[in-house]
Design a protein around this motif. Structure first.
Motif, PDB file in Angstrom:
ATOM      1  N   MET A 153       0.840  -1.183   0.000  1.00  0.00           N
ATOM      2  CA  MET A 153       0.000   0.000   0.000  1.00  0.00           C
ATOM      3  C   MET A 153       0.882   1.243   0.000  1.00  0.00           C
ATOM      4  O   MET A 153       1.995   1.215   0.499  1.00  0.00           O
ATOM      5  CB  MET A 153      -0.932  -0.024   1.190  1.00  0.00           C
ATOM      6  N   CYS A 154       0.353   2.314  -0.521  1.00  0.00           N
ATOM      7  CA  CYS A 154       1.156   3.520  -0.727  1.00  0.00           C
ATOM      8  C   CYS A 154       0.804   4.655   0.221  1.00  0.00           C
ATOM      9  O   CYS A 154       1.271   5.765   0.036  1.00  0.00           O
ATOM     10  CB  CYS A 154       0.978   4.001  -2.165  1.00  0.00           C
ATOM     11  N   GLU A 155      -0.021   4.412   1.196  1.00  0.00           N
ATOM     12  CA  GLU A 155      -0.423   5.496   2.083  1.00  0.00           C
ATOM     13  C   GLU A 155       0.729   5.875   3.002  1.00  0.00           C
ATOM     14  O   GLU A 155       1.664   5.118   3.200  1.00  0.00           O
ATOM     15  CB  GLU A 155      -1.611   5.116   2.968  1.00  0.00           C
ATOM     16  N   ALA A 156       0.597   7.060   3.582  1.00  0.00           N
ATOM     17  CA  ALA A 156       1.587   7.548   4.533  1.00  0.00           C
ATOM     18  C   ALA A 156       0.859   8.157   5.720  1.00  0.00           C
ATOM     19  O   ALA A 156      -0.304   8.545   5.613  1.00  0.00           O
ATOM     20  CB  ALA A 156       2.477   8.586   3.869  1.00  0.00           C
ATOM     21  N   ASN A 157       1.534   8.227   6.837  1.00  0.00           N
ATOM     22  CA  ASN A 157       1.000   8.902   8.003  1.00  0.00           C
ATOM     23  C   ASN A 157       1.511  10.337   8.001  1.00  0.00           C
ATOM     24  O   ASN A 157       2.673  10.590   7.668  1.00  0.00           O
ATOM     25  CB  ASN A 157       1.427   8.197   9.290  1.00  0.00           C
ATOM     26  N   ALA A 158       0.652  11.278   8.370  1.00  0.00           N
ATOM     27  CA  ALA A 158       1.028  12.696   8.404  1.00  0.00           C
ATOM     28  C   ALA A 158       1.328  13.099   9.839  1.00  0.00           C
ATOM     29  O   ALA A 158       0.554  12.797  10.749  1.00  0.00           O
ATOM     30  CB  ALA A 158      -0.095  13.558   7.838  1.00  0.00           C
ATOM     31  N   TYR A 159       2.453  13.775  10.007  1.00  0.00           N
ATOM     32  CA  TYR A 159       2.904  14.233  11.318  1.00  0.00           C
ATOM     33  C   TYR A 159       3.143  15.730  11.274  1.00  0.00           C
ATOM     34  O   TYR A 159       3.637  16.260  10.280  1.00  0.00           O
ATOM     35  CB  TYR A 159       4.216  13.554  11.713  1.00  0.00           C
ATOM     36  N   LEU A 160       2.829  16.409  12.378  1.00  0.00           N
ATOM     37  CA  LEU A 160       3.119  17.830  12.519  1.00  0.00           C
ATOM     38  C   LEU A 160       4.374  17.951  13.367  1.00  0.00           C
ATOM     39  O   LEU A 160       4.401  17.481  14.508  1.00  0.00           O
ATOM     40  CB  LEU A 160       1.958  18.558  13.179  1.00  0.00           C
ATOM     41  N   ARG A 161       5.418  18.536  12.788  1.00  0.00           N
ATOM     42  CA  ARG A 161       6.684  18.693  13.502  1.00  0.00           C
ATOM     43  C   ARG A 161       6.730  20.061  14.158  1.00  0.00           C
ATOM     44  O   ARG A 161       6.518  21.084  13.517  1.00  0.00           O
ATOM     45  CB  ARG A 161       7.853  18.549  12.541  1.00  0.00           C
ATOM     46  N   GLU A 162       6.992  20.046  15.464  1.00  0.00           N
ATOM     47  CA  GLU A 162       7.184  21.286  16.221  1.00  0.00           C
ATOM     48  C   GLU A 162       8.434  21.100  17.059  1.00  0.00           C
ATOM     49  O   GLU A 162       8.428  20.317  18.021  1.00  0.00           O
ATOM     50  CB  GLU A 162       5.964  21.586  17.086  1.00  0.00           C
ATOM     51  N   GLY A 163       9.502  21.772  16.660  1.00  0.00           N
ATOM     52  CA  GLY A 163      10.795  21.575  17.324  1.00  0.00           C
ATOM     53  C   GLY A 163      11.304  20.180  17.010  1.00  0.00           C
ATOM     54  O   GLY A 163      11.384  19.783  15.854  1.00  0.00           O
TER      55      GLY A 163
ATOM     56  N   LYS B 299       9.742  17.469  18.229  1.00  0.00           N
ATOM     57  CA  LYS B 299       8.618  16.557  18.440  1.00  0.00           C
ATOM     58  C   LYS B 299       7.787  16.427  17.173  1.00  0.00           C
ATOM     59  O   LYS B 299       7.628  17.386  16.427  1.00  0.00           O
ATOM     60  CB  LYS B 299       7.736  17.063  19.584  1.00  0.00           C
ATOM     61  N   GLU B 300       7.250  15.230  16.955  1.00  0.00           N
ATOM     62  CA  GLU B 300       6.336  14.989  15.840  1.00  0.00           C
ATOM     63  C   GLU B 300       5.030  14.431  16.393  1.00  0.00           C
ATOM     64  O   GLU B 300       5.039  13.439  17.111  1.00  0.00           O
ATOM     65  CB  GLU B 300       6.937  13.994  14.843  1.00  0.00           C
ATOM     66  N   GLU B 301       3.928  15.095  16.075  1.00  0.00           N
ATOM     67  CA  GLU B 301       2.598  14.679  16.522  1.00  0.00           C
ATOM     68  C   GLU B 301       1.834  14.098  15.331  1.00  0.00           C
ATOM     69  O   GLU B 301       1.760  14.728  14.272  1.00  0.00           O
ATOM     70  CB  GLU B 301       1.849  15.891  17.077  1.00  0.00           C
TER      71      GLU B 301
ATOM     72  N   LYS C  63       5.948   8.527   5.554  1.00  0.00           N
ATOM     73  CA  LYS C  63       5.758   9.676   6.440  1.00  0.00           C
ATOM     74  C   LYS C  63       5.627  10.964   5.639  1.00  0.00           C
ATOM     75  O   LYS C  63       6.381  11.200   4.693  1.00  0.00           O
ATOM     76  CB  LYS C  63       6.943   9.831   7.406  1.00  0.00           C
ATOM     77  N   ILE C  64       4.677  11.791   6.056  1.00  0.00           N
ATOM     78  CA  ILE C  64       4.523  13.149   5.546  1.00  0.00           C
ATOM     79  C   ILE C  64       4.770  14.066   6.749  1.00  0.00           C
ATOM     80  O   ILE C  64       4.051  13.976   7.743  1.00  0.00           O
ATOM     81  CB  ILE C  64       3.105  13.399   4.994  1.00  0.00           C
ATOM     82  N   ILE C  65       5.797  14.880   6.667  1.00  0.00           N
ATOM     83  CA  ILE C  65       6.136  15.768   7.761  1.00  0.00           C
ATOM     84  C   ILE C  65       5.626  17.162   7.419  1.00  0.00           C
ATOM     85  O   ILE C  65       5.975  17.725   6.374  1.00  0.00           O
ATOM     86  CB  ILE C  65       7.659  15.816   8.007  1.00  0.00           C
ATOM     87  N   LEU C  66       4.797  17.713   8.299  1.00  0.00           N
ATOM     88  CA  LEU C  66       4.212  19.047   8.106  1.00  0.00           C
ATOM     89  C   LEU C  66       4.798  20.002   9.122  1.00  0.00           C
ATOM     90  O   LEU C  66       5.270  19.592  10.188  1.00  0.00           O
ATOM     91  CB  LEU C  66       2.694  18.971   8.281  1.00  0.00           C
ATOM     92  N   GLU C  67       4.735  21.274   8.789  1.00  0.00           N
ATOM     93  CA  GLU C  67       5.240  22.330   9.668  1.00  0.00           C
ATOM     94  C   GLU C  67       4.274  23.505   9.600  1.00  0.00           C
ATOM     95  O   GLU C  67       3.808  23.860   8.525  1.00  0.00           O
ATOM     96  CB  GLU C  67       6.627  22.740   9.169  1.00  0.00           C
ATOM     97  N   ARG C  68       3.987  24.101  10.733  1.00  0.00           N
ATOM     98  CA  ARG C  68       3.101  25.268  10.755  1.00  0.00           C
ATOM     99  C   ARG C  68       3.747  26.419   9.984  1.00  0.00           C
ATOM    100  O   ARG C  68       4.957  26.597  10.015  1.00  0.00           O
ATOM    101  CB  ARG C  68       2.837  25.720  12.181  1.00  0.00           C
TER     102      ARG C  68
END
Length: 62
Positions: A1-11, A13-15, A56-61
């Motif tokens: 499967m090709c899906e990924a989990n999205a995480y919000l990186r702050e400093g 830490k990844e949520e 993994k998809i890493i996001l940033e505000r």
């Protein structure tokens, strides 16, 4: 499967934002994330990194 989990990186830490993400679409001033079940989440962030081998998809505000 090709899906990924999205995480919000702050400093250092990844949520976890959404699992099994199938679509990432630019939306107004953020991103629309949609998983394989059709659940959607809108987040005011930008893509920082795509680690597709790690699913993994890493996001940033903005």
């Amino acid at each position: 499967m090709c899906e990924a989990n999205a995480y919000l990186r702050e400093g250092n830490k990844e949520e976890l934002v959404l699992e099994m993400v199938d679509k990432v679409v630019p939306y107004e001033d953020g991103l629309l994330l949609e998983d394989i079940y059709g659940r959607r989440k809108i987040i005011k962030a930008k893509i920082k990194e795509l680690a597709l081998v790690d699913h993994k998809i890493i996001l940033e505000r903005d």
